[in-house]
Motif scaffolding. Structure first.
Motif, PDB file in Angstrom:
ATOM      1  N   ALA A 274     -21.872   7.964   6.778  1.00 22.79           N
ATOM      2  CA  ALA A 274     -21.746   6.970   5.849  1.00 22.79           C
ATOM      3  C   ALA A 274     -23.263   6.597   5.304  1.00 22.79           C
ATOM      4  CB  ALA A 274     -21.260   5.793   6.361  1.00 22.79           C
ATOM      5  N   ILE A 275     -23.483   6.125   4.254  1.00 20.45           N
ATOM      6  CA  ILE A 275     -24.573   5.769   3.660  1.00 20.45           C
ATOM      7  C   ILE A 275     -24.949   4.433   4.470  1.00 20.45           C
ATOM      8  CG2 ILE A 275     -25.439   4.951   1.396  1.00 20.45           C
ATOM      9  CD1 ILE A 275     -23.922   6.668  -0.343  1.00 20.45           C
ATOM     10  N   VAL A 276     -26.176   4.517   4.515  1.00 19.31           N
ATOM     11  CA  VAL A 276     -26.873   3.281   5.270  1.00 19.31           C
ATOM     12  C   VAL A 276     -28.213   2.971   4.552  1.00 19.31           C
ATOM     13  CG1 VAL A 276     -25.529   3.468   7.256  1.00 19.31           C
ATOM     14  CG2 VAL A 276     -27.863   4.365   7.158  1.00 19.31           C
ATOM     15  N   VAL A 277     -28.949   2.002   4.674  1.00 19.16           N
ATOM     16  CA  VAL A 277     -30.291   1.678   4.157  1.00 19.16           C
ATOM     17  C   VAL A 277     -31.057   0.930   4.998  1.00 19.16           C
ATOM     18  CG1 VAL A 277     -29.092   1.244   1.636  1.00 19.16           C
ATOM     19  CG2 VAL A 277     -29.479  -0.714   3.070  1.00 19.16           C
ATOM     20  N   PRO A 278     -32.286   1.075   5.179  1.00 21.20           N
ATOM     21  CA  PRO A 278     -33.148   0.560   6.168  1.00 21.20           C
ATOM     22  C   PRO A 278     -32.623  -0.931   6.518  1.00 21.20           C
ATOM     23  CG  PRO A 278     -34.497   1.756   4.780  1.00 21.20           C
ATOM     24  CD  PRO A 278     -32.986   1.775   4.001  1.00 21.20           C
ATOM     25  N   ALA A 279     -32.434  -1.659   5.553  1.00 19.07           N
ATOM     26  CA  ALA A 279     -32.114  -3.082   5.647  1.00 19.07           C
ATOM     27  C   ALA A 279     -30.786  -3.526   6.717  1.00 19.07           C
ATOM     28  CB  ALA A 279     -31.779  -4.159   4.320  1.00 19.07           C
ATOM     29  N   ASP A 280     -29.741  -2.352   6.668  1.00 19.17           N
ATOM     30  CA  ASP A 280     -28.858  -2.246   7.760  1.00 19.17           C
ATOM     31  C   ASP A 280     -29.457  -2.066   9.125  1.00 19.17           C
ATOM     32  OD1 ASP A 280     -27.072  -2.299   5.431  1.00 19.17           O
ATOM     33  OD2 ASP A 280     -26.727  -0.439   5.273  1.00 19.17           O
ATOM     34  N   VAL A 281     -30.298  -1.354   9.241  1.00 16.13           N
ATOM     35  CA  VAL A 281     -30.808  -1.007  10.544  1.00 16.13           C
ATOM     36  C   VAL A 281     -31.673  -2.235  11.157  1.00 16.13           C
ATOM     37  CG1 VAL A 281     -32.745   0.476  11.969  1.00 16.13           C
ATOM     38  CG2 VAL A 281     -31.214   1.276  10.004  1.00 16.13           C
ATOM     39  N   GLY A 282     -32.410  -3.246  10.132  1.00 10.36           N
ATOM     40  CA  GLY A 282     -32.873  -4.311  10.721  1.00 10.36           C
ATOM     41  C   GLY A 282     -31.940  -5.169  10.980  1.00 10.36           C
ATOM     42  N   VAL A 283     -30.823  -5.386  10.349  1.00 10.46           N
ATOM     43  CA  VAL A 283     -29.794  -6.513  10.801  1.00 10.46           C
ATOM     44  C   VAL A 283     -29.281  -6.030  12.074  1.00 10.46           C
ATOM     45  CG1 VAL A 283     -27.483  -7.618   9.920  1.00 10.46           C
ATOM     46  CG2 VAL A 283     -29.331  -7.258   8.441  1.00 10.46           C
ATOM     47  N   THR A 284     -29.130  -5.015  12.261  1.00 12.28           N
ATOM     48  CA  THR A 284     -28.497  -4.451  13.496  1.00 12.28           C
ATOM     49  C   THR A 284     -29.487  -4.640  14.640  1.00 12.28           C
ATOM     50  OG1 THR A 284     -27.258  -2.477  12.302  1.00 12.28           O
ATOM     51  CG2 THR A 284     -27.446  -2.357  14.539  1.00 12.28           C
ATOM     52  N   LEU A 285     -30.686  -4.166  14.530  1.00 17.37           N
ATOM     53  CA  LEU A 285     -31.633  -4.381  15.580  1.00 17.37           C
ATOM     54  C   LEU A 285     -31.795  -5.995  16.066  1.00 17.37           C
ATOM     55  CD1 LEU A 285     -34.436  -1.702  14.856  1.00 17.37           C
ATOM     56  CD2 LEU A 285     -32.533  -1.608  16.448  1.00 17.37           C
ATOM     57  N   GLY A 286     -31.759  -6.788  14.966  1.00 20.15           N
ATOM     58  CA  GLY A 286     -31.822  -8.129  15.350  1.00 20.15           C
ATOM     59  C   GLY A 286     -30.720  -8.671  16.282  1.00 20.15           C
ATOM     60  N   GLU A 287     -29.468  -8.160  15.660  1.00 17.92           N
ATOM     61  CA  GLU A 287     -28.277  -8.619  16.220  1.00 17.92           C
ATOM     62  C   GLU A 287     -28.233  -8.071  17.797  1.00 17.92           C
ATOM     63  OE1 GLU A 287     -23.424  -8.430  15.945  1.00 17.92           O
ATOM     64  OE2 GLU A 287     -24.760  -8.101  14.161  1.00 17.92           O
ATOM     65  N   LEU A 288     -28.741  -6.789  18.056  1.00 13.97           N
ATOM     66  CA  LEU A 288     -28.932  -6.312  19.369  1.00 13.97           C
ATOM     67  C   LEU A 288     -29.732  -7.053  20.193  1.00 13.97           C
ATOM     68  CD1 LEU A 288     -29.028  -2.415  18.701  1.00 13.97           C
ATOM     69  CD2 LEU A 288     -27.112  -3.631  19.848  1.00 13.97           C
ATOM     70  N   LEU A 289     -30.695  -7.602  19.627  1.00 21.67           N
ATOM     71  CA  LEU A 289     -31.440  -8.710  20.358  1.00 21.67           C
ATOM     72  C   LEU A 289     -31.013  -9.820  20.543  1.00 21.67           C
ATOM     73  CD1 LEU A 289     -35.061  -7.301  19.603  1.00 21.67           C
ATOM     74  CD2 LEU A 289     -33.793  -6.588  21.046  1.00 21.67           C
ATOM     75  N   GLY A 290     -29.934 -10.346  19.827  1.00 22.48           N
ATOM     76  CA  GLY A 290     -29.294 -11.729  20.106  1.00 22.48           C
ATOM     77  C   GLY A 290     -29.267 -12.529  18.982  1.00 22.48           C
ATOM     78  N   ALA A 291     -29.941 -12.032  17.764  1.00 16.73           N
ATOM     79  CA  ALA A 291     -30.011 -13.099  16.694  1.00 16.73           C
ATOM     80  C   ALA A 291     -28.478 -12.908  16.116  1.00 16.73           C
ATOM     81  CB  ALA A 291     -30.846 -12.202  15.503  1.00 16.73           C
ATOM     82  N   ALA A 292     -28.125 -14.247  15.489  1.00 12.69           N
ATOM     83  CA  ALA A 292     -26.915 -14.287  15.146  1.00 12.69           C
ATOM     84  C   ALA A 292     -26.546 -13.423  13.906  1.00 12.69           C
ATOM     85  CB  ALA A 292     -26.704 -15.869  14.554  1.00 12.69           C
ATOM     86  N   PRO A 293     -25.385 -12.931  13.915  1.00 10.41           N
ATOM     87  CA  PRO A 293     -25.103 -12.121  12.602  1.00 10.41           C
ATOM     88  C   PRO A 293     -25.296 -12.548  11.300  1.00 10.41           C
ATOM     89  CG  PRO A 293     -23.360 -12.069  14.559  1.00 10.41           C
ATOM     90  CD  PRO A 293     -24.246 -13.109  14.833  1.00 10.41           C
ATOM     91  N   GLU A 294     -25.813 -12.100  10.569  1.00  7.11           N
ATOM     92  CA  GLU A 294     -25.901 -12.509   9.095  1.00  7.11           C
ATOM     93  C   GLU A 294     -24.808 -12.959   8.520  1.00  7.11           C
ATOM     94  OE1 GLU A 294     -28.306 -11.793   6.315  1.00  7.11           O
ATOM     95  OE2 GLU A 294     -29.992 -11.857   8.068  1.00  7.11           O
ATOM     96  N   PRO A 295     -24.702 -14.197   7.784  1.00  2.79           N
ATOM     97  CA  PRO A 295     -23.390 -14.614   7.109  1.00  2.79           C
ATOM     98  C   PRO A 295     -23.050 -13.760   5.960  1.00  2.79           C
ATOM     99  CG  PRO A 295     -25.478 -15.643   6.200  1.00  2.79           C
ATOM    100  CD  PRO A 295     -25.765 -14.860   7.566  1.00  2.79           C
ATOM    101  N   PRO A 296     -21.803 -13.659   5.617  1.00  2.00           N
ATOM    102  CA  PRO A 296     -21.440 -12.451   4.599  1.00  2.00           C
ATOM    103  C   PRO A 296     -22.499 -12.769   3.243  1.00  2.00           C
ATOM    104  CG  PRO A 296     -19.693 -14.138   5.122  1.00  2.00           C
ATOM    105  CD  PRO A 296     -20.764 -14.673   5.985  1.00  2.00           C
ATOM    106  N   ALA A 297     -22.541 -11.438   2.621  1.00  2.21           N
ATOM    107  CA  ALA A 297     -23.640 -11.148   1.878  1.00  2.21           C
ATOM    108  C   ALA A 297     -23.434 -11.533   0.465  1.00  2.21           C
ATOM    109  CB  ALA A 297     -24.028  -9.666   1.900  1.00  2.21           C
ATOM    110  N   ASP A 298     -22.741 -12.544   0.566  1.00  2.00           N
ATOM    111  CA  ASP A 298     -22.430 -13.389  -0.975  1.00  2.00           C
ATOM    112  C   ASP A 298     -22.386 -12.343  -2.139  1.00  2.00           C
ATOM    113  OD1 ASP A 298     -24.895 -13.151  -1.430  1.00  2.00           O
ATOM    114  OD2 ASP A 298     -25.457 -15.212  -1.095  1.00  2.00           O
ATOM    115  N   GLY A 299     -21.719 -11.093  -1.666  1.00  2.00           N
ATOM    116  CA  GLY A 299     -21.545 -10.042  -2.721  1.00  2.00           C
ATOM    117  C   GLY A 299     -22.780  -9.565  -3.057  1.00  2.00           C
ATOM    118  N   ASP A 300     -23.855  -9.662  -2.629  1.00  2.00           N
ATOM    119  CA  ASP A 300     -25.051  -8.745  -2.890  1.00  2.00           C
ATOM    120  C   ASP A 300     -25.169  -7.678  -1.839  1.00  2.00           C
ATOM    121  OD1 ASP A 300     -27.550  -7.915  -3.552  1.00  2.00           O
ATOM    122  OD2 ASP A 300     -28.733  -9.669  -3.112  1.00  2.00           O
TER     123      ASP A 300
END
Length: 401
Positions: A274-300
């Motif tokens: 699947a197509i992914v972008v670097p920002a997807d990796v950043g959100v994923t790594l933050g969540e793996l370290l315990g950061a709260a999942p991002e809220p819905p991306a309000d369509g962006d």
């Protein structure tokens, strides 16, 4: 905290995180992405222990912006902030005198430009950087270590034997200097010159593999998750030029490798197309370290989306595109196509079949070229939001009717 008392990778997340961000590392020339003639056994082994993202697209050719996205964005990048919340120290090991990472201790291993390759591999830019990073990981004081390597675009200083290993008996010798070539390709260019340049770069990649392997081994021995990612690619003669200056947003520039090896070995040996972008990796790594999942991306769709579901149920948000805006123009990648601006026209390449983007089918798929070309033109003119948000036809998105 000692490694013996680190939290369990399976229960409380990884014991640490190593992120290796490498500028000027294109996906197409790596063996993990199909280049069977290049030897990188240690990176191949890492890929076998992790997930390989086959179509990671950098949304810019600004390496600092991509690095920021890989680490989750924000004034203090989200991954650094999540590490701090775990009371981890963070280190930024870089060979760039100007680069910085908010919230992390900087460890700089900057080398002066060189005219000729080194005789000793340990004296190379990559070895000095990776040895410093290995020592930081092994010392155990920092539990988030970000290694930032830029020398693939500035200095090919691997000893001559590294590049000569790729030369067949009938081949002319590859370039002898450490200077990175940078030129437009003339119509009557000698193809042997391009072969020699790619051999020299392959030698540099084999050196990278050798040097990086020790850093990765130290991190994995301590129970860390490891990510190796490219920040942008490098023109190596596929589309009319060689070197780091200029060039359109072909895949050789914006299609970058991303390999993520989970500390708990979840989904080892898998490939994600699947197509992914670097920002997807950043959100994923933050969540793996315990950061709260991002809220819905309000369509962006430009915001990162978590890929953590890959490690549990092989599920993830599906992007229908990635838009890359570079100094020389723009491109849009969809599951079926890569469309790139070339002056007053666009080129269109079918994916995944045309991996190297050598067969422009804009004339044969005129409707798709017109649709995606309009979005590419908008992005190049500064309206990236239109390129990201406009609905796509089935033909433009997936190649369907």
């Amino acid at each position: 905290m000692s490694h013996e008392h680190a939290p369990s990778a399976a229960v409380g997340g990884p014991a640490g995180l190593l992120v290796v961000a490498i500028d000027r590392l294109p996906a197409w020339i790596l063996p993990a992405y199909g280049a069977t003639w290049v030897a990188m056994p240690r990176l191949d082994a890492l890929a076998a222990r992790g997930i390989v993202f086959d179509r990671a697209i950098a949304t810019t050719d600004d390496p600092q912006a991509t690095l920021h996205d890989l680490l989750g964005g924000g004034a203090t990048p989200a991954v650094v902030a999540a590490a701090a919340a775990r009371e981890w120290h963070s280190a930024f090991v870089t060979d760039d005198a100007a680069a910085c990472l908010a919230g992390a201790e900087s460890i700089r291993v900057v080398a002066a430009p060189k005219r000729m390759p080194e005789r000793d591999a340990d004296a190379t830019c990559l070895a000095r950087l990776c040895n410093a990073a290995r020592d930081v990981v092994a010392a155990g004081r920092h539990r988030l270590v970000v290694v930032h390597a830029t020398s693939l675009g500035t200095c090919w200083d691997a000893p001559a034997g590294f590049r000569e290993a790729y030369v067949d008996p009938d081949d002319p010798p590859p370039p002898a200097e450490a200077t990175v070539p940078d030129f437009e390709i003339a119509t009557a260019a000698d193809p042997d010159v391009l072969v020699g340049i790619r051999q020299a770069f392959a030698g540099q990649l084999t050196l990278l593999d050798r040097c990086l392997g020790d850093v990765v081994a130290a991190a994995e021995a301590a129970g860390w998750t490891v990510v190796v990612a490219g920040l942008r690619g490098l023109a190596l003669g596929l589309h009319g030029r060689v070197g780091p200056s200029g060039g359109a947003a072909f895949g050789e520039l914006v299609h970058v490798p991303v390999i993520m090896a989970d500390a708990a070995s979840r989904m080892a040996g898998q490939r994600c197309g699947a197509i992914v972008v670097p920002a997807d990796v950043g959100v994923t790594l933050g969540e793996l370290l315990g950061a709260a999942p991002e809220p819905p991306a309000d369509g962006d769709p430009r915001r990162g989306a978590s890929l953590v579901g890959l490690f549990t149920s092989w599920s993830m948000p599906r992007r229908d595109r990635a838009v890359a805006v570079t100094r020389s123009g723009a491109a849009i990648a969809t599951p079926a196509w890569h469309c790139v601006a070339l002056g007053d026209r666009v080129a269109l390449y079918a994916k995944p079949d045309d991996y190297f983007e050598v067969c422009d089918v804009a004339n044969r798929s005129a409707a798709v070229a017109e649709e995606l070309g309009g979005l590419v033109a908008a992005a190049a003119a500064g309206d990236a939001a239109r390129a990201w948000r406009s609905p796509l036809s089935a033909a433009a998105a997936t190649g369907g009717s």
